[in-house]
Design an enzyme around this catalytic site. Structure first.
Site, PDB file in Angstrom:
ATOM      1  N   GLU A  15       0.836  -1.212   0.000  1.00 22.43           N
ATOM      2  CA  GLU A  15       0.000   0.000   0.000  1.00 22.43           C
ATOM      3  C   GLU A  15       0.861   1.248   0.000  1.00 22.43           C
ATOM      4  OE1 GLU A  15      -2.963   1.031  -0.268  1.00 22.43           O
ATOM      5  OE2 GLU A  15      -4.330  -0.628   0.118  1.00 22.43           O
ATOM      6  N   ASN A 101      -6.829   4.166   7.654  1.00 24.93           N
ATOM      7  CA  ASN A 101      -6.406   3.594   6.375  1.00 24.93           C
ATOM      8  C   ASN A 101      -5.622   4.637   5.583  1.00 24.93           C
ATOM      9  OD1 ASN A 101      -6.440   1.209   4.725  1.00 24.93           O
ATOM     10  ND2 ASN A 101      -7.887   2.231   3.360  1.00 24.93           N
ATOM     11  N   ASP A 199      -9.652   2.040  -5.282  1.00 27.72           N
ATOM     12  CA  ASP A 199      -8.739   1.930  -4.140  1.00 27.72           C
ATOM     13  C   ASP A 199      -7.835   3.162  -4.145  1.00 27.72           C
ATOM     14  OD1 ASP A 199      -7.108   0.997  -2.015  1.00 27.72           O
ATOM     15  OD2 ASP A 199      -7.437  -1.076  -2.598  1.00 27.72           O
TER      16      ASP A 199
END
Length: 293
Positions: A15, A101, A199
Protein backbone atom coordinates in the site's frame (compact mmCIF):
# COMPACT_ATOMS: atom_id res chain seq x y z
CA UNK A 1 3.76 1.19 -22.65
CA UNK A 2 5.59 -1.48 -20.65
CA UNK A 3 4.50 -3.20 -17.43
CA UNK A 4 7.13 -5.07 -15.46
CA UNK A 5 7.69 -6.35 -11.97
CA UNK A 6 10.00 -4.20 -9.87
CA UNK A 7 12.44 -6.54 -8.14
CA UNK A 8 11.35 -9.66 -6.27
CA UNK A 9 9.60 -8.12 -3.25
CA UNK A 10 6.31 -9.79 -2.33
CA UNK A 11 4.05 -8.01 0.15
CA UNK A 12 1.01 -9.35 1.95
CA UNK A 13 -0.75 -5.98 1.72
CA UNK A 14 1.29 -3.55 -0.36
CA UNK A 15 0.00 0.00 0.00
CA UNK A 16 0.69 3.74 -0.05
CA UNK A 17 3.58 4.06 -2.55
CA UNK A 18 5.34 7.42 -2.22
CA UNK A 19 8.11 8.76 -4.46
CA UNK A 20 10.63 10.54 -2.23
CA UNK A 21 14.22 11.57 -2.88
CA UNK A 22 14.59 9.31 -5.91
CA UNK A 23 13.39 6.24 -4.06
CA UNK A 24 10.08 4.41 -3.97
CA UNK A 25 8.67 4.07 -0.46
CA UNK A 26 5.73 1.85 0.43
CA UNK A 27 4.06 -0.13 3.20
CA UNK A 28 3.42 -3.78 3.82
CA UNK A 29 0.50 -3.02 6.12
CA UNK A 30 -0.08 -6.47 7.60
CA UNK A 31 3.63 -7.03 8.24
CA UNK A 32 4.10 -3.61 9.86
CA UNK A 33 6.87 -2.63 7.43
CA UNK A 34 7.87 0.68 5.87
CA UNK A 35 10.17 -0.02 2.94
CA UNK A 36 12.26 1.98 0.48
CA UNK A 37 13.11 0.43 -2.88
CA UNK A 38 15.65 1.20 -5.54
CA UNK A 39 13.38 2.29 -8.42
CA UNK A 40 15.51 0.54 -11.05
CA UNK A 41 16.27 -2.80 -9.41
CA UNK A 42 13.57 -3.06 -6.74
CA UNK A 43 16.18 -3.84 -4.08
CA UNK A 44 15.11 -2.94 -0.55
CA UNK A 45 17.41 -0.10 0.53
CA UNK A 46 15.69 0.83 3.82
CA UNK A 47 13.42 -1.06 6.19
CA UNK A 48 11.56 0.20 9.26
CA UNK A 49 9.04 -1.48 11.53
CA UNK A 50 5.90 -0.24 13.28
CA UNK A 51 2.91 -1.97 14.91
CA UNK A 52 0.58 -3.57 12.36
CA UNK A 53 -1.85 -2.89 10.88
CA UNK A 54 -0.44 0.16 9.15
CA UNK A 55 -2.72 2.47 7.21
CA UNK A 56 -0.60 5.09 5.44
CA UNK A 57 2.25 7.53 5.92
CA UNK A 58 3.67 10.83 4.76
CA UNK A 59 7.12 12.36 5.13
CA UNK A 60 7.47 15.24 7.54
CA UNK A 61 9.67 18.21 6.63
CA UNK A 62 12.30 18.52 3.93
CA UNK A 63 14.98 16.37 5.58
CA UNK A 64 13.02 13.15 5.21
CA UNK A 65 14.15 11.70 8.52
CA UNK A 66 10.69 11.39 10.08
CA UNK A 67 7.27 10.29 8.94
CA UNK A 68 3.69 10.75 10.03
CA UNK A 69 2.16 7.30 10.30
CA UNK A 70 -1.44 6.09 10.53
CA UNK A 71 -1.68 3.14 12.92
CA UNK A 72 -4.86 1.33 13.95
CA UNK A 73 -6.62 4.16 15.76
CA UNK A 74 -3.85 6.71 16.24
CA UNK A 75 -1.63 8.97 14.20
CA UNK A 76 2.01 8.73 15.23
CA UNK A 77 5.39 10.20 14.40
CA UNK A 78 8.23 7.81 13.61
CA UNK A 79 11.86 8.95 13.65
CA UNK A 80 13.51 6.95 10.87
CA UNK A 81 16.98 7.49 12.37
CA UNK A 82 16.25 6.20 15.85
CA UNK A 83 13.05 4.17 15.44
CA UNK A 84 11.41 6.18 18.22
CA UNK A 85 7.67 6.57 17.88
CA UNK A 86 5.25 8.86 19.66
CA UNK A 87 1.51 9.36 19.46
CA UNK A 88 0.30 12.63 17.93
CA UNK A 89 -3.47 12.10 18.00
CA UNK A 90 -6.07 9.41 18.50
CA UNK A 91 -9.50 9.10 16.89
CA UNK A 92 -12.56 9.00 19.13
CA UNK A 93 -14.07 5.74 17.83
CA UNK A 94 -12.91 2.21 18.49
CA UNK A 95 -13.87 -1.25 17.23
CA UNK A 96 -12.03 -4.49 16.41
CA UNK A 97 -13.08 -3.90 12.81
CA UNK A 98 -12.14 -0.21 12.62
CA UNK A 99 -8.74 1.21 11.70
CA UNK A 100 -7.12 4.18 10.03
CA UNK A 101 -6.41 3.59 6.38
CA UNK A 102 -5.22 5.77 3.51
CA UNK A 103 -3.87 9.28 4.03
CA UNK A 104 -1.68 11.97 2.55
CA UNK A 105 -0.01 15.29 3.27
CA UNK A 106 -1.75 18.44 2.07
CA UNK A 107 -0.11 21.56 0.69
CA UNK A 108 -0.48 23.41 4.00
CA UNK A 109 1.58 20.74 5.77
CA UNK A 110 -1.33 19.00 7.49
CA UNK A 111 -2.10 15.27 7.27
CA UNK A 112 -5.47 13.99 6.09
CA UNK A 113 -6.44 10.36 6.72
CA UNK A 114 -9.58 8.25 6.73
CA UNK A 115 -10.81 5.08 8.37
CA UNK A 116 -12.08 1.73 7.21
CA UNK A 117 -14.82 -0.09 9.13
CA UNK A 118 -15.36 -3.60 7.78
CA UNK A 119 -17.57 -6.56 8.71
CA UNK A 120 -20.53 -4.27 9.41
CA UNK A 121 -24.16 -5.30 9.30
CA UNK A 122 -25.95 -4.14 6.11
CA UNK A 123 -27.73 -1.30 7.93
CA UNK A 124 -24.88 -0.45 10.33
CA UNK A 125 -23.33 2.99 9.69
CA UNK A 126 -19.53 3.06 9.65
CA UNK A 127 -17.60 4.41 12.60
CA UNK A 128 -14.75 6.86 12.13
CA UNK A 129 -14.58 9.11 9.10
CA UNK A 130 -12.16 11.49 7.43
CA UNK A 131 -9.73 13.41 9.65
CA UNK A 132 -7.18 16.20 9.35
CA UNK A 133 -4.25 16.63 11.73
CA UNK A 134 -3.29 20.29 11.45
CA UNK A 135 0.14 21.84 11.88
CA UNK A 136 -0.63 22.56 15.54
CA UNK A 137 -1.29 18.84 16.09
CA UNK A 138 -5.02 19.34 16.53
CA UNK A 139 -7.23 16.63 15.05
CA UNK A 140 -10.37 17.65 13.15
CA UNK A 141 -13.10 15.34 11.86
CA UNK A 142 -13.93 16.44 8.32
CA UNK A 143 -16.58 13.94 7.23
CA UNK A 144 -18.37 10.78 8.35
CA UNK A 145 -20.10 7.83 6.71
CA UNK A 146 -17.14 6.50 4.73
CA UNK A 147 -16.92 2.71 4.81
CA UNK A 148 -13.40 2.21 3.43
CA UNK A 149 -11.51 5.46 2.86
CA UNK A 150 -8.84 5.36 0.17
CA UNK A 151 -6.79 7.50 -2.13
CA UNK A 152 -7.10 11.04 -0.75
CA UNK A 153 -5.37 13.37 -3.23
CA UNK A 154 -5.74 16.89 -4.54
CA UNK A 155 -6.41 17.77 -8.16
CA UNK A 156 -3.57 20.08 -9.28
CA UNK A 157 -5.88 21.91 -11.68
CA UNK A 158 -8.72 22.95 -9.40
CA UNK A 159 -7.37 22.26 -5.89
CA UNK A 160 -10.25 19.96 -4.90
CA UNK A 161 -9.65 17.04 -2.56
CA UNK A 162 -10.76 13.68 -3.95
CA UNK A 163 -11.48 10.79 -1.60
CA UNK A 164 -12.55 7.26 -2.51
CA UNK A 165 -14.96 5.12 -0.52
CA UNK A 166 -14.12 1.65 -1.76
CA UNK A 167 -17.12 0.10 0.02
CA UNK A 168 -19.61 2.44 -1.67
CA UNK A 169 -17.71 2.31 -5.00
CA UNK A 170 -17.58 6.07 -5.29
CA UNK A 171 -14.99 8.86 -5.39
CA UNK A 172 -16.05 12.13 -3.79
CA UNK A 173 -14.72 15.61 -4.47
CA UNK A 174 -14.53 18.40 -1.90
CA UNK A 175 -13.57 22.06 -1.88
CA UNK A 176 -10.90 22.82 0.72
CA UNK A 177 -11.53 26.02 2.68
CA UNK A 178 -8.71 28.29 3.87
CA UNK A 179 -9.14 26.98 7.43
CA UNK A 180 -8.83 23.35 6.28
CA UNK A 181 -12.50 22.42 6.50
CA UNK A 182 -14.29 20.79 3.58
CA UNK A 183 -17.32 21.99 1.65
CA UNK A 184 -19.27 21.40 -1.56
CA UNK A 185 -19.11 17.59 -1.41
CA UNK A 186 -19.82 16.09 -4.82
CA UNK A 187 -19.77 12.65 -6.41
CA UNK A 188 -16.86 12.70 -8.85
CA UNK A 189 -17.39 9.20 -10.24
CA UNK A 190 -19.13 5.96 -9.36
CA UNK A 191 -17.22 2.83 -10.31
CA UNK A 192 -20.05 0.25 -10.20
CA UNK A 193 -19.98 0.21 -14.00
CA UNK A 194 -16.45 -1.22 -13.83
CA UNK A 195 -17.33 -4.01 -11.33
CA UNK A 196 -14.97 -2.66 -8.70
CA UNK A 197 -14.58 -0.19 -5.94
CA UNK A 198 -11.80 2.40 -6.33
CA UNK A 199 -8.74 1.93 -4.14
CA UNK A 200 -5.62 4.14 -4.12
CA UNK A 201 -5.64 7.26 -6.30
CA UNK A 202 -3.23 9.79 -7.78
CA UNK A 203 -3.44 12.70 -10.22
CA UNK A 204 -1.42 13.48 -13.32
CA UNK A 205 -0.51 17.02 -14.37
CA UNK A 206 -3.51 17.23 -16.72
CA UNK A 207 -5.95 16.71 -13.85
CA UNK A 208 -6.61 13.08 -14.68
CA UNK A 209 -7.32 10.87 -11.69
CA UNK A 210 -5.78 7.39 -11.74
CA UNK A 211 -7.21 4.75 -9.43
CA UNK A 212 -6.65 1.08 -8.73
CA UNK A 213 -9.78 -0.84 -9.72
CA UNK A 214 -8.91 -3.37 -7.07
CA UNK A 215 -11.54 -6.02 -7.80
CA UNK A 216 -10.78 -6.42 -11.50
CA UNK A 217 -6.98 -6.23 -11.60
CA UNK A 218 -6.86 -2.96 -13.51
CA UNK A 219 -6.12 0.75 -13.36
CA UNK A 220 -8.53 3.42 -14.53
CA UNK A 221 -7.90 7.03 -15.48
CA UNK A 222 -10.76 9.54 -15.27
CA UNK A 223 -10.69 13.06 -16.69
CA UNK A 224 -11.88 16.08 -14.73
CA UNK A 225 -15.48 15.39 -15.75
CA UNK A 226 -15.29 11.84 -14.37
CA UNK A 227 -15.14 10.16 -17.77
CA UNK A 228 -13.00 7.03 -18.17
CA UNK A 229 -10.19 7.77 -20.62
CA UNK A 230 -7.86 4.80 -20.01
CA UNK A 231 -8.21 1.32 -18.56
CA UNK A 232 -5.08 -0.80 -18.12
CA UNK A 233 -5.24 -4.48 -17.21
CA UNK A 234 -2.49 -5.62 -14.85
CA UNK A 235 -0.86 -9.02 -14.16
CA UNK A 236 -2.08 -9.01 -10.53
CA UNK A 237 -5.45 -9.92 -9.09
CA UNK A 238 -5.74 -6.99 -6.66
CA UNK A 239 -3.85 -3.75 -7.36
CA UNK A 240 -4.11 -1.52 -4.31
CA UNK A 241 -2.42 1.86 -4.76
CA UNK A 242 -0.23 3.83 -7.14
CA UNK A 243 2.01 6.86 -7.50
CA UNK A 244 4.01 8.61 -10.17
CA UNK A 245 7.77 8.56 -9.81
CA UNK A 246 11.04 8.37 -11.66
CA UNK A 247 13.45 11.21 -12.51
CA UNK A 248 10.77 13.10 -14.46
CA UNK A 249 7.73 11.67 -12.64
CA UNK A 250 6.51 9.84 -15.73
CA UNK A 251 6.73 6.27 -14.39
CA UNK A 252 3.78 4.79 -12.51
CA UNK A 253 4.39 2.44 -9.58
CA UNK A 254 1.62 0.11 -8.40
CA UNK A 255 1.40 -1.95 -5.22
CA UNK A 256 -0.70 -5.10 -4.94
CA UNK A 257 -2.29 -7.53 -2.48
CA UNK A 258 -1.45 -11.15 -1.79
CA UNK A 259 -3.35 -11.51 1.50
CA UNK A 260 -5.10 -8.52 3.04
CA UNK A 261 -7.15 -10.58 5.49
CA UNK A 262 -10.20 -10.10 3.26
CA UNK A 263 -8.72 -10.50 -0.22
CA UNK A 264 -6.18 -13.16 -1.17
CA UNK A 265 -4.54 -14.32 -4.38
CA UNK A 266 -1.76 -16.74 -5.17
CA UNK A 267 -0.64 -15.84 -8.67
CA UNK A 268 3.07 -15.40 -9.41
CA UNK A 269 2.80 -11.59 -9.40
CA UNK A 270 0.33 -11.10 -6.57
CA UNK A 271 1.89 -8.97 -3.85
CA UNK A 272 4.47 -7.57 -6.28
CA UNK A 273 5.29 -3.95 -7.02
CA UNK A 274 4.74 -3.07 -10.69
CA UNK A 275 6.44 -0.36 -12.72
CA UNK A 276 4.65 1.09 -15.75
CA UNK A 277 6.68 3.10 -18.25
CA UNK A 278 5.78 4.87 -21.47
CA UNK A 279 2.31 5.98 -20.35
CA UNK A 280 2.62 9.47 -21.78
CA UNK A 281 1.57 11.16 -18.53
CA UNK A 282 3.44 12.80 -15.67
CA UNK A 283 2.63 13.22 -12.01
CA UNK A 284 3.60 15.83 -9.45
CA UNK A 285 5.76 15.79 -6.37
CA UNK A 286 3.71 14.95 -3.29
CA UNK A 287 3.61 17.54 -0.49
CA UNK A 288 5.23 16.76 2.84
CA UNK A 289 3.77 17.32 6.28
CA UNK A 290 5.07 20.22 8.34
CA UNK A 291 4.19 19.14 11.83
CA UNK A 292 6.21 20.21 14.89
CA UNK A 293 7.66 16.82 15.77
Amino acid sequence: MEIKRLGDLTTALGECPVWHRQQLWLLDCRAGLILALDPDTGAVVARHEAPAPLGSFAFNGDQGDSIVLALKEEIAALDLRTGQRRTLARIDDSSPHLRLNDGTALADGSFVVGTMHVFREPDEPPLGGLYRLDTRLKLHKLDVGLGITNGPCVNPRDGRLHVADSAARVIYSYAIAANGTLADKRVFVRTDAYDSGPDGCTFDTEGGLWTALVRIGALGRFDMQGRLTHKIDLPVAYPSALCFGGPTLDDLFVTSIRDSGRLSASGPMDGAVLKLTGLGFRGLARPVCRLPL
